[in-house]
Design a protein around this motif. Structure first.
Motif, PDB file in Angstrom:
ATOM      1  N   THR A  36       0.858  -1.182   0.000  1.00  0.00           N
ATOM      2  CA  THR A  36       0.000   0.000   0.000  1.00  0.00           C
ATOM      3  C   THR A  36       0.893   1.231   0.000  1.00  0.00           C
ATOM      4  O   THR A  36       1.857   1.317   0.770  1.00  0.00           O
ATOM      5  N   CYS A  37       0.565   2.157  -0.883  1.00  0.00           N
ATOM      6  CA  CYS A  37       1.461   3.296  -1.069  1.00  0.00           C
ATOM      7  C   CYS A  37       0.659   4.598  -1.042  1.00  0.00           C
ATOM      8  O   CYS A  37      -0.239   4.803  -1.857  1.00  0.00           O
ATOM      9  N   PHE A  38       0.965   5.436  -0.077  1.00  0.00           N
ATOM     10  CA  PHE A  38       0.347   6.769  -0.022  1.00  0.00           C
ATOM     11  C   PHE A  38       1.342   7.768  -0.583  1.00  0.00           C
ATOM     12  O   PHE A  38       2.545   7.700  -0.287  1.00  0.00           O
ATOM     13  N   GLU A  39       0.826   8.687  -1.381  1.00  0.00           N
ATOM     14  CA  GLU A  39       1.725   9.635  -2.009  1.00  0.00           C
ATOM     15  C   GLU A  39       1.194  11.046  -1.820  1.00  0.00           C
ATOM     16  O   GLU A  39       0.024  11.316  -2.057  1.00  0.00           O
ATOM     17  N   LEU A  40       2.063  11.931  -1.355  1.00  0.00           N
ATOM     18  CA  LEU A  40       1.698  13.338  -1.204  1.00  0.00           C
ATOM     19  C   LEU A  40       2.556  14.156  -2.151  1.00  0.00           C
ATOM     20  O   LEU A  40       3.725  13.841  -2.367  1.00  0.00           O
ATOM     21  N   PHE A  41       1.970  15.186  -2.697  1.00  0.00           N
ATOM     22  CA  PHE A  41       2.766  16.067  -3.550  1.00  0.00           C
ATOM     23  C   PHE A  41       2.682  17.503  -3.020  1.00  0.00           C
ATOM     24  O   PHE A  41       1.593  18.070  -2.886  1.00  0.00           O
ATOM     25  N   PHE A  42       3.834  18.065  -2.703  1.00  0.00           N
ATOM     26  CA  PHE A  42       3.897  19.461  -2.268  1.00  0.00           C
ATOM     27  C   PHE A  42       4.455  20.300  -3.410  1.00  0.00           C
ATOM     28  O   PHE A  42       5.575  20.050  -3.852  1.00  0.00           O
ATOM     29  N   PRO A  43       3.724  21.277  -3.894  1.00  0.00           N
ATOM     30  CA  PRO A  43       4.263  22.136  -4.958  1.00  0.00           C
ATOM     31  C   PRO A  43       5.473  22.909  -4.423  1.00  0.00           C
ATOM     32  O   PRO A  43       5.511  23.268  -3.242  1.00  0.00           O
ATOM     33  N   GLY A  44       6.423  23.159  -5.310  1.00  0.00           N
ATOM     34  CA  GLY A  44       7.629  23.879  -4.907  1.00  0.00           C
ATOM     35  C   GLY A  44       7.343  25.354  -4.698  1.00  0.00           C
ATOM     36  O   GLY A  44       6.273  25.866  -5.062  1.00  0.00           O
ATOM     37  N   ARG A  45       8.306  26.021  -4.124  1.00  0.00           N
ATOM     38  CA  ARG A  45       8.146  27.451  -3.872  1.00  0.00           C
ATOM     39  C   ARG A  45       8.215  28.197  -5.195  1.00  0.00           C
ATOM     40  O   ARG A  45       9.127  27.983  -5.994  1.00  0.00           O
ATOM     41  N   ARG A  46       7.241  29.058  -5.417  1.00  0.00           N
ATOM     42  CA  ARG A  46       7.248  29.834  -6.652  1.00  0.00           C
ATOM     43  C   ARG A  46       7.868  31.200  -6.394  1.00  0.00           C
ATOM     44  O   ARG A  46       7.961  31.650  -5.258  1.00  0.00           O
ATOM     45  N   VAL A  47       8.284  31.809  -7.471  1.00  0.00           N
ATOM     46  CA  VAL A  47       8.876  33.148  -7.340  1.00  0.00           C
ATOM     47  C   VAL A  47       7.844  34.073  -6.710  1.00  0.00           C
ATOM     48  O   VAL A  47       6.687  34.103  -7.121  1.00  0.00           O
ATOM     49  N   GLY A  48       8.276  34.815  -5.715  1.00  0.00           N
ATOM     50  CA  GLY A  48       7.371  35.770  -5.083  1.00  0.00           C
ATOM     51  C   GLY A  48       6.647  35.219  -3.876  1.00  0.00           C
ATOM     52  O   GLY A  48       5.922  35.939  -3.209  1.00  0.00           O
ATOM     53  N   GLU A  49       6.813  33.931  -3.587  1.00  0.00           N
ATOM     54  CA  GLU A  49       6.149  33.352  -2.415  1.00  0.00           C
ATOM     55  C   GLU A  49       7.042  33.450  -1.191  1.00  0.00           C
ATOM     56  O   GLU A  49       8.247  33.415  -1.295  1.00  0.00           O
TER      57      GLU A  49
END
Lengths: 467, 223
Positions: A454-467
């Motif tokens: 069983t595999c749980f996967e999370l995706f965190f978007p990277g930091r964008r310019v201006g954040e």
């Protein structure tokens, strides 16, 4: 004022009225100018004509004689109080003065005899009381009296009256047309908006009881269809959310029953008779356990009810993925070792996340993975950076979760196995908290399960310019 | 330690009064904000526990007026856990806060931290009975026997040894040792304590780690 601004019907009616009035008035003014010019030309021509006639007349000595003896004849001939006529030699008392209106005599340079009179020789004066006055002067060579000067003029009372009537008519017609157009515009728009009112009535009737009902687009103009579709789509979403919310409330009430029942029952039984101090202590400790469970559930529910992503997003930090993976391994090391599970945690790159929320999400996933992991297996935690962000994977070996459960795993209080999983440390909210945390981070989450992995996967978007 | 508790809820006021008195503190209890402010300005307290939601004068107002005249440390209690509320309290000059429901042990630990004067110097050597901890070298011996601990086990033992005699709640232990500042649904702390016991208590006669039922753990030479 604000009502006026917001009534489409009234506004359109007023715009219609204004446009009609302005355009008709402009037309009227144009025609008026034309008419005025024409009238002036005709009046001037009459003056010129009179002088021409006098030139012819005065050549005849009989006529002069007649003027001298019977000036009244000339006065009558001119006919009204608006005419002016003087005939006389330069520097002498005039032979004839016809001036019933007592008009001020203008001084004019007479047009010489050898020069034919034209319209341009007629002079215009402001006159009296705003009524224009036109006059022309000419020299006449008579046989027996030599050079005579003739001045003739006319006060344009009649013309002014005609023009005034005309002006009044123009305004009157324009106003009537404007009012008619306003009324018809009002009626048209009012009728045109009937479908909107029907929709409003329909929308009024939709409440909590009949959230499945949809707005009817039949009979509505094409322009309204996108709005009706959008509103219906909104109702779909709201309906779904409402059902879910209701379900959550029901589930929560049910979840609260168990600990409250334990508290109530145990305490009531304990109070039935006198007991040893030891027994009371045991009761109180048990109560504390149940109360802690309640407090935890409350905390989780409040967390899930949090709807303000801005505060979470503003507290994001760039966290070292390797550190975070290691922290998880450290935290669960003992728990996992108890059931013979070894933790393999590795990661690289950075995670752009709010630290507490990230740890909470990972801890929930790891706790589940250990709880349902097969004995003597391996729990793998990975952070894998990519161009868009970072994937965090929690993978364990254990029973395969049947496919029909997978899409609902992240729902509140959803349990794969109702009977097995109720315990003080599981309240069915863990994964829904993970889902909420990922939504707060604009991230993504997914689960897959096959052949004992069983595999749980999370995706965190990277930091964008201006954040 | 001189503590003022300002709490309008009768049961809560009573248990705070009793609980803190039993721990040997001198405690005054005010049942509303006006009395509380009056007491706080009249007497010299080491720390004030202030409930926010009170009739007549709420905790914010008490804090605002108190801060005009005194800088007694204030820990406020709130039942609302939105961030705006917490920020408001801290901006008004509060020193710490707890969200209801909170564990009593947690409150005591926070009060101790607030009243600790001056910077605490990290002890390099800790000695509890026959247990010796060399903090710098991370070396532990008990009755002359060398004991090997993992990093987190060492951190846990160090936490216990520096809070000798105090009851530590599970959430406080999780927060201090692993930096996990939330109530997790697992018994990680119990497991970690059990494993630590296995190494430093089980082989020896005198037990140092004691379970306090329903609250947490206490590290002490006395049972």
């Amino acid at each position: 004022m604000s009502r006026l601004r917001h009534s489409l019907t009234l506004r359109l009616a007023l715009v219609f009225a204004l446009l009609a009035f302005v355009s008709l008035t402009l037309l009227g003014v144009a025609l008026y100018r034309d008419l005025e010019r024409e009238l002036i030309r005709r009046d001037d021509a009459a003056l010129v004509n009179r002088i021409d006639q006098l030139r012819t007349f005065l050549n005849d000595s009989n006529t002069l004689e007649l003027i001298r003896t019977k000036p009244a004849l000339f006065q009558n001939m001119l006919g009204n109080r608006e005419a002016l006529l003087t005939i006389g030699a330069a520097g002498q008392k005039p032979l004839l003065v016809v001036n019933p209106g007592n008009l001020a005599l203008p001084s004019l340079a007479p047009v010489s005899m050898d020069h034919p009179l034209s319209l341009a020789d007629v002079q215009h004066y402001p006159g009296v009381d705003g009524v224009p006055f036109a006059a022309a002067a000419a020299t006449i060579e008579s046989d027996d009296m030599g050079s005579l000067q003739v001045v003739t003029g006319r006060l344009m009372t009649e013309r002014t009256a005609v023009l005034a009537r005309y002006r009044l008519n123009v305004y009157l017609f324009a106003s009537v047309a404007a009012i008619l157009l306003a009324l018809s515009g009002y009626l048209l728009v009012h009728r045109g908006l009937l479908p909107v009112r029907r929709l409003a009535r329909h929308a009024h009737g939709i409440g909590v009881g009949n959230l499945t009902e949809r707005l009817d687009g039949q009979g509505s103009p094409r322009e309204l269809l996108p709005m009706i579709d959008a509103l219906n789509a909104m109702l779909d979403r709201l309906g779904k959310g409402f059902v879910q919310l209701g379900q959550v409330s029901t589930d929560m009430a049910h979840e609260l029953r168990t600990p409250i029942n334990n508290l109530l029952g145990e305490t009531q039984v304990a109070l039935q008779q006198n007991r040893s101090v030891e027994a009371y202590q045991q009761l109180l400790a048990s109560n504390v356990e149940e109360l802690e469970r309640l407090a935890r559930m409350l905390d989780n529910m409040l967390f899930l009810a949090r709807t303000d992503p801005a505060s979470a997003l503003s507290q994001r930090q760039e966290l070292d993925a390797a550190d975070e993976m290691e922290r998880m391994a450290d935290y669960f090391e003992g728990l996992a070792a108890d059931v013979g599970i070894s933790i393999d945690a590795q990661g690289s790159g950075v995670i752009w996340a709010e630290p507490m929320l990230l740890r909470r999400a990972l801890a929930n996933l790891c706790a589940n993975a250990i709880k349902y992991g097969a004995a003597h297996s391996e729990l793998v935690i990975r952070a894998i950076p990519s161009a868009e962000g970072i994937r965090v994977v929690v993978r364990n070996h254990g029973q395969t979760i049947p496919a029909e459960h997978l899409p609902r795993l992240f729902e509140r209080f959803y349990r794969v196995d109702e009977s097995r999983e109720r315990s003080a440390h599981s309240n069915g909210l863990g994964l829904s908290i993970v889902a909420t945390i990922m939504q707060l981070h604009n991230g993504a989450y997914s689960v897959s399960s096959s052949e004992g992995v069983t595999c749980f996967e999370l995706f965190f978007p990277g930091r964008r310019v201006g954040e | 330690m001189n503590i003022l508790v300002v709490e309008d809820e009768p049961k809560a006021g009573n248990y705070l009064l009793n609980g803190l008195q039993e721990l040997g503190y001198s405690v005054s209890l005010a049942r509303d904000g006006i009395d509380g402010l009056h007491l706080a300005l009249e007497h010299d307290f080491d720390v004030i526990v202030l409930d926010v939601m009170m009739p007549k004068m709420d905790g914010w107002e008490v804090l605002r007026r108190l801060r005009k005249e005194a800088d007694t440390p204030v820990l406020f209690l709130t039942a609302r856990d939105d961030i705006a509320d917490r920020i408001k309290g801290l901006e008004l000059g509060a020193d710490d806060y707890l969200i209801k429901p909170f564990s009593f042990a947690e409150l005591v630990a926070r009060l101790r931290t607030l009243t600790r004067r001056g910077p605490t110097r990290e002890e390099e050597q800790l000695q509890v009975d026959d247990l010796q901890i060399d903090v710098l070298k991370r070396r532990i011996t008990r009755a002359g026997v060398k004991i090997t601990l993992t990093n987190k086990e060492f951190a846990l033992l160090h936490l216990f040894a520096t809070h000798q005699g105090q009851v530590l709640s599970r959430s406080m232990i999780a927060s201090r040792v692993w930096d996990m500042n939330f109530d997790s649904d697992t018994n990680v702390v119990d497991v970690a304590v059990r494993r630590l016991r296995l190494k430093i208590d089980d082989p020896f006669q005198l037990k140092l780690i004691h379970s306090v039922r329903g609250i947490g753990y206490r590290f002490d030479t006395q049972a």
